[in-house]
Design a protein around this motif. Structure first.
Motif, PDB file in Angstrom:
ATOM      1  N   GLN A   1      36.631 -16.318 -14.025  1.00 19.49           N
ATOM      2  CA  GLN A   1      37.675 -15.419 -13.853  1.00 19.49           C
ATOM      3  C   GLN A   1      37.025 -13.862 -13.701  1.00 19.49           C
ATOM      4  OE1 GLN A   1      40.690 -16.466 -16.705  1.00 19.49           O
ATOM      5  NE2 GLN A   1      41.668 -17.690 -15.105  1.00 19.49           N
ATOM      6  N   ALA A   2      36.327 -13.668 -14.783  1.00 21.88           N
ATOM      7  CA  ALA A   2      35.472 -12.354 -14.929  1.00 21.88           C
ATOM      8  C   ALA A   2      34.762 -11.981 -13.844  1.00 21.88           C
ATOM      9  CB  ALA A   2      34.864 -12.289 -16.223  1.00 21.88           C
ATOM     10  N   TRP A   3      34.022 -13.170 -13.332  1.00 21.48           N
ATOM     11  CA  TRP A   3      33.120 -12.822 -12.221  1.00 21.48           C
ATOM     12  C   TRP A   3      34.149 -12.489 -11.162  1.00 21.48           C
ATOM     13  CZ3 TRP A   3      27.957 -12.664 -11.225  1.00 21.48           C
ATOM     14  CH2 TRP A   3      27.589 -12.987  -9.791  1.00 21.48           C
ATOM     15  N   ASP A   4      35.069 -13.248 -10.694  1.00 18.94           N
ATOM     16  CA  ASP A   4      35.967 -12.828  -9.504  1.00 18.94           C
ATOM     17  C   ASP A   4      36.650 -11.615  -9.797  1.00 18.94           C
ATOM     18  OD1 ASP A   4      35.365 -15.443  -8.661  1.00 18.94           O
ATOM     19  OD2 ASP A   4      37.225 -16.502  -9.262  1.00 18.94           O
ATOM     20  N   GLU A   5      36.981 -11.107 -10.853  1.00 17.70           N
ATOM     21  CA  GLU A   5      37.491  -9.823 -11.061  1.00 17.70           C
ATOM     22  C   GLU A   5      36.545  -8.688 -10.707  1.00 17.70           C
ATOM     23  OE1 GLU A   5      39.211  -9.553 -14.911  1.00 17.70           O
ATOM     24  OE2 GLU A   5      40.182 -11.474 -14.592  1.00 17.70           O
ATOM     25  N   MET A   6      35.344  -9.129 -11.193  1.00 13.25           N
ATOM     26  CA  MET A   6      34.052  -8.098 -10.740  1.00 13.25           C
ATOM     27  C   MET A   6      33.993  -8.020  -9.420  1.00 13.25           C
ATOM     28  SD  MET A   6      30.068  -8.228 -12.033  1.00 13.25           S
ATOM     29  CE  MET A   6      29.859  -9.710 -10.951  1.00 13.25           C
ATOM     30  N   LEU A   7      33.992  -8.922  -8.525  1.00 12.98           N
ATOM     31  CA  LEU A   7      33.715  -8.995  -7.025  1.00 12.98           C
ATOM     32  C   LEU A   7      35.031  -8.278  -6.735  1.00 12.98           C
ATOM     33  CD1 LEU A   7      32.242 -12.435  -6.419  1.00 12.98           C
ATOM     34  CD2 LEU A   7      31.212 -10.239  -6.674  1.00 12.98           C
ATOM     35  N   VAL A   8      36.234  -8.382  -7.027  1.00 12.59           N
ATOM     36  CA  VAL A   8      37.329  -7.561  -6.514  1.00 12.59           C
ATOM     37  C   VAL A   8      37.181  -6.145  -6.655  1.00 12.59           C
ATOM     38  CG1 VAL A   8      39.834  -7.117  -6.686  1.00 12.59           C
ATOM     39  CG2 VAL A   8      39.106  -9.549  -6.792  1.00 12.59           C
ATOM     40  N   GLN A   9      37.002  -5.816  -7.903  1.00  7.64           N
ATOM     41  CA  GLN A   9      36.781  -4.401  -8.008  1.00  7.64           C
ATOM     42  C   GLN A   9      35.572  -3.710  -7.142  1.00  7.64           C
ATOM     43  OE1 GLN A   9      38.509  -2.502 -10.090  1.00  7.64           O
ATOM     44  NE2 GLN A   9      39.745  -4.076 -10.247  1.00  7.64           N
ATOM     45  N   ILE A  10      34.421  -4.406  -7.150  1.00  7.39           N
ATOM     46  CA  ILE A  10      33.403  -4.184  -6.115  1.00  7.39           C
ATOM     47  C   ILE A  10      33.804  -3.835  -4.675  1.00  7.39           C
ATOM     48  CG2 ILE A  10      31.157  -4.568  -5.328  1.00  7.39           C
ATOM     49  CD1 ILE A  10      30.496  -5.879  -7.935  1.00  7.39           C
ATOM     50  N   GLY A  11      34.790  -4.844  -4.341  1.00  5.76           N
ATOM     51  CA  GLY A  11      35.331  -4.663  -3.060  1.00  5.76           C
ATOM     52  C   GLY A  11      36.219  -3.499  -2.948  1.00  5.76           C
ATOM     53  N   LEU A  12      36.925  -3.181  -3.770  1.00  3.21           N
ATOM     54  CA  LEU A  12      37.699  -1.998  -3.831  1.00  3.21           C
ATOM     55  C   LEU A  12      36.821  -0.527  -3.704  1.00  3.21           C
ATOM     56  CD1 LEU A  12      40.372  -2.890  -6.445  1.00  3.21           C
ATOM     57  CD2 LEU A  12      40.707  -2.546  -4.100  1.00  3.21           C
ATOM     58  N   ALA A  13      35.636  -0.783  -4.420  1.00  2.00           N
ATOM     59  CA  ALA A  13      34.644   0.509  -4.399  1.00  2.00           C
ATOM     60  C   ALA A  13      34.030   0.321  -2.914  1.00  2.00           C
ATOM     61  CB  ALA A  13      33.655   0.210  -5.317  1.00  2.00           C
ATOM     62  N   ARG A  14      33.835  -0.721  -2.156  1.00  2.00           N
ATOM     63  CA  ARG A  14      33.465  -0.574  -0.854  1.00  2.00           C
ATOM     64  C   ARG A  14      34.435  -0.027  -0.162  1.00  2.00           C
ATOM     65  NH1 ARG A  14      33.289  -1.368   4.056  1.00  2.00           N
ATOM     66  NH2 ARG A  14      35.833  -1.093   3.460  1.00  2.00           N
ATOM     67  N   ASP A  15      35.844  -0.140  -0.324  1.00  2.00           N
ATOM     68  CA  ASP A  15      36.878   0.169   0.831  1.00  2.00           C
ATOM     69  C   ASP A  15      36.730   1.901   0.696  1.00  2.00           C
ATOM     70  OD1 ASP A  15      37.796  -2.319   1.144  1.00  2.00           O
ATOM     71  OD2 ASP A  15      39.433  -2.069  -0.489  1.00  2.00           O
ATOM     72  N   ALA A  16      36.159   2.526  -0.330  1.00  2.00           N
ATOM     73  CA  ALA A  16      35.984   3.946  -0.346  1.00  2.00           C
ATOM     74  C   ALA A  16      35.183   4.503   0.766  1.00  2.00           C
ATOM     75  CB  ALA A  16      35.625   4.586  -1.940  1.00  2.00           C
ATOM     76  N   ILE A  17      34.330   3.613   1.233  1.00  2.00           N
ATOM     77  CA  ILE A  17      33.445   4.033   2.430  1.00  2.00           C
ATOM     78  C   ILE A  17      34.104   4.418   3.731  1.00  2.00           C
ATOM     79  CG2 ILE A  17      31.368   3.345   3.727  1.00  2.00           C
ATOM     80  CD1 ILE A  17      30.564   1.339   1.616  1.00  2.00           C
ATOM     81  N   ASP A  18      35.210   3.941   3.677  1.00  2.00           N
ATOM     82  CA  ASP A  18      35.886   3.931   5.335  1.00  2.00           C
ATOM     83  C   ASP A  18      37.400   4.055   5.273  1.00  2.00           C
ATOM     84  OD1 ASP A  18      36.352   1.487   4.982  1.00  2.00           O
ATOM     85  OD2 ASP A  18      34.680   0.712   6.274  1.00  2.00           O
ATOM     86  N   ASP A  19      37.978   3.772   4.125  1.00  2.00           N
ATOM     87  CA  ASP A  19      39.578   3.860   4.136  1.00  2.00           C
ATOM     88  C   ASP A  19      39.828   5.470   3.766  1.00  2.00           C
ATOM     89  OD1 ASP A  19      42.173   3.904   3.221  1.00  2.00           O
ATOM     90  OD2 ASP A  19      41.977   2.112   1.995  1.00  2.00           O
ATOM     91  N   PRO A  20      40.552   5.894   4.910  1.00  2.00           N
ATOM     92  CA  PRO A  20      41.054   7.490   4.985  1.00  2.00           C
ATOM     93  C   PRO A  20      41.852   7.637   3.568  1.00  2.00           C
ATOM     94  CG  PRO A  20      41.504   6.518   7.175  1.00  2.00           C
ATOM     95  CD  PRO A  20      40.981   5.404   6.022  1.00  2.00           C
ATOM     96  N   ALA A  21      42.396   6.897   2.990  1.00  2.00           N
ATOM     97  CA  ALA A  21      43.283   7.093   1.833  1.00  2.00           C
ATOM     98  C   ALA A  21      42.298   7.293   0.673  1.00  2.00           C
ATOM     99  CB  ALA A  21      44.297   6.025   1.636  1.00  2.00           C
ATOM    100  N   LEU A  22      41.133   6.792   0.692  1.00  4.00           N
ATOM    101  CA  LEU A  22      40.292   7.117  -0.558  1.00  4.00           C
ATOM    102  C   LEU A  22      39.314   8.136  -0.275  1.00  4.00           C
ATOM    103  CD1 LEU A  22      39.697   3.358  -1.292  1.00  4.00           C
ATOM    104  CD2 LEU A  22      41.159   4.970  -2.587  1.00  4.00           C
ATOM    105  N   TRP A  23      39.597   9.151   0.641  1.00  2.35           N
ATOM    106  CA  TRP A  23      38.701  10.516   1.003  1.00  2.35           C
ATOM    107  C   TRP A  23      37.188  10.182   1.110  1.00  2.35           C
ATOM    108  CZ3 TRP A  23      42.449  13.721   0.971  1.00  2.35           C
ATOM    109  CH2 TRP A  23      43.605  13.620   0.304  1.00  2.35           C
ATOM    110  N   PRO A  24      37.092   9.364   1.891  1.00  4.76           N
ATOM    111  CA  PRO A  24      35.538   9.414   2.270  1.00  4.76           C
ATOM    112  C   PRO A  24      35.086  10.441   3.355  1.00  4.76           C
ATOM    113  CG  PRO A  24      36.611   7.953   3.706  1.00  4.76           C
ATOM    114  CD  PRO A  24      37.844   8.481   2.750  1.00  4.76           C
TER     115      PRO A  24
END
Length: 470
Positions: A22-45
């Motif tokens: 579960q901790a591993w899966d939660e970590m991967l979710v958070q890393i995915g949210l970090a990746r979203d900041a590359i191209d999601d306009p709502a996250l100010w890239p």
């Protein structure tokens, strides 16, 4: 309890396996949210270009790398210094002259740092040696009560949210004749103690707008250390050892599932929060892409510099003895920017550095994307004049964009004692590259391609030594 593909035979191990997965899966979710900041306009890239997108992925992976070092590395019981920023995780418009080191501590306990440096006479105001190995030009230890960006929101920058419980730099550090030194870090200074000392617990009183006051106690959560290098050919890293006084010589506890799970969650959380914080900081606080507060100006102006400001929460922290000045260059292929650094009161250190639009320092080992006052040619009156351009104009003080059409410009002046007036400042103007000579003094030093290669070779060797890439 979720099903496991390969369930262990006993109940306790099965429970641990579920928690860890579960901790591993939660970590991967958070890393995915970090990746979203590359191209999601709502996250100010930053604006999307081929290079910006490629560097964006590297940028997020760099924060993951840094979070791995923090999550799997030192603890408050068994600290040791890890690199907070380095070529593998450039960020925060970092200083090309610095190595950033950090370790967690619990400021309710006492710690000791033992160190050893090369020749340190320049720390005492004497002329540095001209042959042999030297200590870094400037060194500063700080004990902050928090780490910029960990919350994931610029709301953490409100006044009073964190402090440096103590600051100690090399101009005040007591050093033995052999270059060794020792620093005691503790919540209170022992009676009669005369050695190097840093507080790890401190109180501050703030006055609110309505006139009421509030006193708050802060506890240091880490030790931050910056070593700044001026003479890249001769200055070397410090040797360092830190330990918690009550834990020296004791064995640590065996690794357990609960700790492993928490470390994974922390790695994911720090990666996501750091990426999101700095995106928001550049867009909202620095106004890198346009005016955000409606005053008609941008904090980071284009092709010029803002007013000098001292390090504070308004700059997301920074080295406490620094005065900062910054802007964003934006140059066409046939343009150059001539900038000048003025310092009526001579600082201990002057550095200038370029960063890409993600806030990563532009490659400084294999390119001259930075110059400090030791590396650069200076005018007799102390003025520093640099030329930022995409192509090498043959000027000694050329700053290489490495092809970035735009990027951050950052000036750092270090003052162990800040002047009350006559602060330094920077100016800039854009000219046509073909007309550059018309805007420079006739005595401006030129360099040959071979001289440029020698300068780059010194940088390459120093960067390998600084980060111990053997």
């Amino acid at each position: 309890m979720p099903e496991l593909p390969f369930p262990p035979p006993d109940a306790a191990t099965r429970e641990a396996a579920v928690e860890l997965r579960q901790a591993w899966d939660e970590m991967l979710v958070q890393i995915g949210l970090a990746r979203d900041a590359i191209d999601d306009p709502a996250l100010w890239p930053p604006p999307a270009t081929e290079r910006n997108l490629a560097e964006g992925y590297r940028y997020v992976l760099g924060f993951l790398y840094g979070s791995l070092a923090r999550g799997l590395g030192p603890t408050v019981e068994n600290p040791y210094f890890v690199r907070a920023i380095q070529p593998l995780n450039r960020s925060t418009i970092d200083n090309a002259d610095a190595i950033y080191l950090a370790t967690p501590i619990d400021g309710n306990f006492s710690y000791i740092i033992r160190g050893r440096a090369g020749d340190t006479r320049h720390w005492r105001g004497e002329a540095p040696i001209t042959a042999g190995r030297k200590a870094p030009h400037y060194v500063i230890f700080e004990t902050p009560s928090g780490y910029s960006g960990d919350s994931g929101s610029i709301k953490e920058m409100k006044a009073g949210s964190r402090i440096n419980c103590s600051v100690l730099d090399c101009t005040h550090l007591q050093v033995n004749a052999d270059g060794s030194f020792e620093i005691l870090l503790a919540p209170e200074k022992p009676d009669g103690y005369r050695g190097n000392f840093m507080l790890t617990r401190a109180s501050r009183t703030r006055t609110h707008k309505d006139g009421t006051t509030e006193t708050r106690e802060y506890v240091a959560r880490m030790v931050m250390l910056r070593e700044l290098f001026y003479d890249w050919a001769q200055e070397d890293l410090l040797d360092l050892f830190i330990y918690r006084v009550d834990k020296l010589g004791q064995s640590s506890n065996p690794y357990a599932p609960a700790r492993a799970a928490e470390e994974m969650r922390q790695i994911g959380r720090l990666t996501r929060n750091q990426v999101h914080f700095w995106n928001e900081f550049y867009a909202i606080t620095c106004e890198a892409y346009g005016d955000m507060n409606g005053d008609g100006e941008c904090f980071m102006p284009r092709n010029t510099f803002n007013k000098p400001n001292a390090a504070s929460l308004a700059t997301a922290g920074g080295m406490s003895t620094n005065i900062y000045c910054g802007g964003i260059y934006e140059l066409a292929p046939d343009e150059a920017l001539i900038m000048e650094l003025h310092q009526p009161v001579e600082p201990y250190y002057i550095g200038f550095h370029l960063g890409n639009i993600w806030g990563e320092s532009i490659e400084f080992g294999n390119a001259q994307s930075s110059l400090n006052a030791c590396q650069a040619d200076r005018e007799p009156d102390g003025l520093l004049r640099y030329v930022i351009a995409h192509q090498d104009p043959g000027i000694a003080n050329w700053i290489d964009t490495t092809g970035h059409a735009e990027g951050y410009m950052s000036v750092r002046w270090a003052y162990p004692e800040k002047p009350k007036e006559n602060w330094p400042w920077a100016t800039a103007k854009v000219v046509k590259l073909a007309e550059l000579d018309q805007h420079l003094p006739a005595h401006t030093r030129r360099v040959t391609p071979e001289e440029r290669r020698v300068a780059i070779a010194i940088r390459q060797e120093h960067v390998q030594r600084r980060y111990r890439h053997h």
